[in-house]
Design a protein around this motif. Sequence first.
Motif: not given
Length: 89
Positions: A66, A72-74, A69-70, A77
Amino acid sequence: MPLNSAPTRLWPTLLLLALLVTGCASSSTPTSGPPALIPPLPAAARQPAMPSVCSPTCSAALTRERESWQRLLTLPEGPASSASAPMTR
């Protein structure tokens, strides 16, 4: 003496003050007795034992997953292309 004299106006205020003081001054002694006992839960309300399939390492692995994943989401860019860049066909 006129009806609106100082003692006439002061009387309701003093009465209210006396009532408030006597209300706050009531002596309530706490009852000293044994503390209330909390009965045990019935069997139907108890949580079942952890199955042998679950292990602490499984939970730790899920937590690590988890967290990845966090991340990767934050992730920030990459640089965005300019809106004024010429378009190519």
